[in-house]
Design an enzyme around this catalytic site. Structure first.
Site, mmCIF file in Angstrom:
data_model
loop_
_atom_site.group_PDB
_atom_site.id
_atom_site.type_symbol
_atom_site.label_atom_id
_atom_site.label_comp_id
_atom_site.label_asym_id
_atom_site.label_seq_id
_atom_site.Cartn_x
_atom_site.Cartn_y
_atom_site.Cartn_z
ATOM 1 N N GLY A 1 37.767 41.407 34.328
ATOM 2 C CA GLY A 1 36.801 41.767 35.208
ATOM 3 C C GLY A 1 37.267 41.741 36.422
ATOM 4 N N GLN B 1 37.850 41.888 45.672
ATOM 5 C CA GLN B 1 39.210 41.215 45.155
ATOM 6 C C GLN B 1 40.333 42.369 45.332
ATOM 7 O OE1 GLN B 1 37.723 40.225 41.180
ATOM 8 N NE2 GLN B 1 39.068 38.585 41.460
ATOM 9 N N CYS C 1 39.835 33.074 37.261
ATOM 10 C CA CYS C 1 39.684 34.095 38.138
ATOM 11 C C CYS C 1 40.885 34.596 38.844
ATOM 12 C CB CYS C 1 38.965 33.781 39.614
ATOM 13 S SG CYS C 1 38.435 34.998 40.709
ATOM 14 N N LEU C 2 41.043 36.098 38.888
ATOM 15 C CA LEU C 2 42.324 36.851 39.382
ATOM 16 C C LEU C 2 42.603 36.247 40.645
ATOM 17 C CD1 LEU C 2 42.252 40.241 37.891
ATOM 18 C CD2 LEU C 2 43.536 38.511 37.009
ATOM 19 N N HIS D 1 30.109 36.187 36.613
ATOM 20 C CA HIS D 1 30.944 35.852 37.351
ATOM 21 C C HIS D 1 31.319 36.770 38.655
ATOM 22 C CE1 HIS D 1 35.477 34.285 37.819
ATOM 23 N NE2 HIS D 1 35.477 35.295 38.539
ATOM 24 N N GLU D 2 31.328 38.121 38.003
ATOM 25 C CA GLU D 2 31.397 39.246 38.699
ATOM 26 C C GLU D 2 30.392 39.531 39.792
ATOM 27 O OE1 GLU D 2 34.450 40.254 39.046
ATOM 28 O OE2 GLU D 2 34.940 39.297 37.115
ATOM 29 N N HIS E 1 30.745 37.233 42.507
ATOM 30 C CA HIS E 1 31.969 37.766 43.569
ATOM 31 C C HIS E 1 31.252 38.696 44.807
ATOM 32 C CE1 HIS E 1 35.882 36.755 42.685
ATOM 33 N NE2 HIS E 1 35.858 37.128 41.171
HETATM 34 NI NI NI Z 1 36.838 36.478 39.638
#
Ligand code: NI
Length: 171
Positions: free
Chosen positions: A46, A51, A93-94, A135-136, A139
């Site tokens: 995701g 991001q 998370c990236l 999660h997204e 963000h």
């Molecule tokens: Ni994330």
């Protein structure tokens, strides 16, 4: 074009992203395509637009890791409209590479969003997909998963990141 992933510490990650309008703009399609490319390159399931430094309410999800095109999901201006049950599992998370923590989320989540044409749709996910929806969507509201762990764990992660920044190994 593959964009570098913005890391924790950049204010864009903790800023509420802007609602998308103007669905006919070709730039929107390009942005979404580049988000998928950037997500696959970073081996994520995701990715939210902030991001890659774009403060817009767009997220892409693919829990098949690019193995099944039918699992590519684009959520524009998403909101979670229903949550049921709970699940606790490891989440990462990236934007916080190298860290993973146990996070409790709803087991089933229904999201209402717009697609690339601007059409409103609803979708219900379970387990990993439900986790990705939550999660997204977080963000896009400037919330990172570490907000859902204990203060103790969050402070430990922040301290480790400070050390990495000092050592020039972050961002
Ligand atoms: Ni994330």
């Amino acid at each position: 074009m593959i964009h570098p992933i913005v890391k924790y510490g950049n204010p864009v990650l903790e800023t509420k992203a802007q609602t998308v309008t103007g669905f006919s703009a070709p730039e929107l399609h390009t942005l979404v395509e580049e988000m998928f490319q950037s997500m696959y390159a970073a081996k994520g399931v995701g990715l939210a637009a902030p991001q890659i430094g774009v403060s817009k309410r767009i997220t892409v999800i693919d829990t098949s890791n690019g193995q099944n095109p039918e699992e590519k999901i684009v959520l524009i201006n998403p909101e979670i409209i229903k949550r049921e049950g709970t699940q606790t599992g490891e989440e990462g998370c990236l934007s916080l590479p190298g860290f993973r923590e146990q996070v409790t989320r709803a087991k089933r989540a229904t999201v209402r969003a717009q697609n690339l044409k601007g059409e409103v749709f609803e979708m219900t996910g379970e387990d990993l997909l439900a986790r990705a929806f939550q999660h997204e969507t977080d963000h896009l509201n400037g919330i990172l998963y570490i907000s859902h762990v204990s203060v103790l764990k969050r402070d430990l992660i922040k301290r480790k990141i400070k050390k990495l920044i000092k050592a020039g190994e972050w961002g």
